[in-house]
Design an enzyme around this catalytic site. Structure first.
Site, PDB file in Angstrom:
ATOM      1  N   GLU A  76       0.816  -1.218   0.000  1.00 19.37           N
ATOM      2  CA  GLU A  76       0.000   0.000   0.000  1.00 19.37           C
ATOM      3  C   GLU A  76       0.846   1.262   0.000  1.00 19.37           C
ATOM      4  OE1 GLU A  76      -2.705   0.441   3.320  1.00 19.37           O
ATOM      5  OE2 GLU A  76      -3.556   2.269   2.450  1.00 19.37           O
ATOM      6  N   ASP A 120      -0.887  -4.940   3.029  1.00 25.17           N
ATOM      7  CA  ASP A 120      -1.395  -3.746   3.699  1.00 25.17           C
ATOM      8  C   ASP A 120      -0.766  -3.759   5.083  1.00 25.17           C
ATOM      9  OD1 ASP A 120      -4.628  -2.072   4.016  1.00 25.17           O
ATOM     10  OD2 ASP A 120      -2.687  -1.671   4.942  1.00 25.17           O
ATOM     11  N   ILE A 168      -0.722  -1.772   7.754  1.00 24.97           N
ATOM     12  CA  ILE A 168      -1.716  -1.567   8.825  1.00 24.97           C
ATOM     13  C   ILE A 168      -3.050  -1.279   8.141  1.00 24.97           C
ATOM     14  CG2 ILE A 168      -2.447  -0.253  10.831  1.00 24.97           C
ATOM     15  CD1 ILE A 168       0.408   0.482  11.407  1.00 24.97           C
ATOM     16  N   ASP A 169      -3.923  -2.290   8.133  1.00 21.18           N
ATOM     17  CA  ASP A 169      -5.260  -2.039   7.590  1.00 21.18           C
ATOM     18  C   ASP A 169      -6.126  -1.578   8.770  1.00 21.18           C
ATOM     19  OD1 ASP A 169      -7.062  -1.993   5.415  1.00 21.18           O
ATOM     20  OD2 ASP A 169      -8.098  -3.672   6.350  1.00 21.18           O
ATOM     21  N   THR A 182      -5.800   2.021   9.453  1.00 20.64           N
ATOM     22  CA  THR A 182      -4.806   3.010   9.921  1.00 20.64           C
ATOM     23  C   THR A 182      -5.461   4.077  10.803  1.00 20.64           C
ATOM     24  OG1 THR A 182      -3.375   2.691   8.000  1.00 20.64           O
ATOM     25  CG2 THR A 182      -3.189   4.806   9.133  1.00 20.64           C
ATOM     26  N   ASP A 197      -6.211  -4.309   0.518  1.00 21.60           N
ATOM     27  CA  ASP A 197      -7.222  -4.409   1.588  1.00 21.60           C
ATOM     28  C   ASP A 197      -7.889  -5.782   1.601  1.00 21.60           C
ATOM     29  OD1 ASP A 197      -8.093  -1.063   0.757  1.00 21.60           O
ATOM     30  OD2 ASP A 197      -7.144  -1.696   2.632  1.00 21.60           O
TER      31      ASP A 197
END
Ligand code: LIP
Length: 306
Positions: A101, A121, A123-124, A126, A250
């Protein structure tokens, strides 16, 4: 004499067919890429990434940068997690590719080839992380020949490690999980996100779908993370999730985890999933997916591969 030679040749043909069948199976087995090493490596790195997240989540002064909108943000920890995963994997697997990402938002690769490709990702969720709201996760998938082989979603705050390998089932902390199999809208808990776009048309679609669905379903929920929403569907804790505006990172891990848990992941129109379309609908059964798809007001973001 003739009959004897005919029956011998029939036996020979039968033997030959059997030997060629077995050799095809053996060649397939030998050429099939063994993903055990990849799986062990990413599990170890994901745990290290989780520690970076838990070490920083309660820091109330996180350095953040604005991306596509004032609610689409990135922190130093997002970037540090993505670097940890990419450095660790590329050291061990020189020919592997990456779609991350934060690397993509800095102009990096967003093209999926047949090569082994890690879709990350870091940190999905955030925005949750920035607010110290404990529903964020590392979401990583490995694609080989454009097919998902490994999917991992890890929420270190809740100690929830969702894993799946193609054809081997889906697990939460090592215990096998399965979707709810719910088929009726009025029995379903649906994950519905507000998203991180200020686009008026997009926001209008969110409101319209909320108004349309609320009277028809048992409940609407939002975790603020596409990956964790998908993990809830795989766990059978929610029955469907849909969103317009997400990206492949995601949903890449969640797609495999849901499919290995017996669920379906399609385009919200009811067509097959297009991973770069920025649209997704996941459900515990094809019947529920179809009913939900028919209810939705559609929104078509510009695809990431346009
Ligand atoms: C988030 C998604 C979430 C969506 C947000 C955002 P991020 O990803 O997981 O489903 O509603 O707009 O895209 O930005 O936290 O990695």
């Amino acid at each position: 004499m003739l009959r004897a030679s005919l029956s011998i040749s029939a036996v020979c043909i039968k033997e030959f067919r059997y030997i060629s069948f077995v050799s095809i199976i053996l060649i397939r087995k030998m050429t099939e890429i063994n993903t055990d090493t990849f799986y062990e490596a990413i599990l170890k790195l994901t745990k290290e990434a989780g520690k970076l997240i838990t070490d920083n989540i309660n820091n109330r002064n996180k350095l953040t940068e604005v991306k596509a909108s004032d609610i689409d943000l990135v922190t130093e920890t997002d970037k540090a997690v993505e670097k940890l995963l990419m450095d660790g994997l590329s050291k061990q697997f020189k020919d592997h590719k990456f779609i991350g990402e934060e690397t993509v938002s800095a102009g990096g690769n967003l093209h999926l080839t047949d090569a082994p490709t890690w879709i990350i990702d870091p940190i999905d969720g955030t925005l949750n992380f920035i607010h110290s709201f404990p529903h964020s996760c590392v979401s990583v998938a490995l694609f080989i020949e454009k097919k998902p082989e490994i999917g991992i979603i890890y929420n270190p705050m809740m100690n929830q490690l969702f894993t799946a390998r193609r054809g081997k089932g889906a697990f939460l902390n090592g215990n096998q999980i399965h979707v709810s199999n719910k088929k009726a809208l009025n029995e379903a808990l649906i994950m519905l996100e507000g998203g991180t776009s200020r686009d008026t048309e997009k926001m209008k679609t969110v409101y319209q779908n909320q108004q349309k669905l609320m009277p028809k379903v048992q409940g609407l929920r939002a975790l603020g993370s596409a990956a964790l929403n998908m993990a809830m569907v795989a766990l059978g804790a929610a029955d469907a999730y849909f969103e317009f505006g997400i990206h492949i990172w995601d949903i890449a891990a969640g797609e495999l985890i849901i499919k290995e848990a017996g669920g379906v992941v399609i385009d919200p129109s009811g067509d097959d999933l297009k991973r770069f379309s920025r649209r997704v609908l996941a459900a515990s059964s094809p019947e529920l997916a179809e009913k939900l798809s028919k209810e939705l007001v559609q929104f078509y973001p510009t695809p990431d591969d346009s």
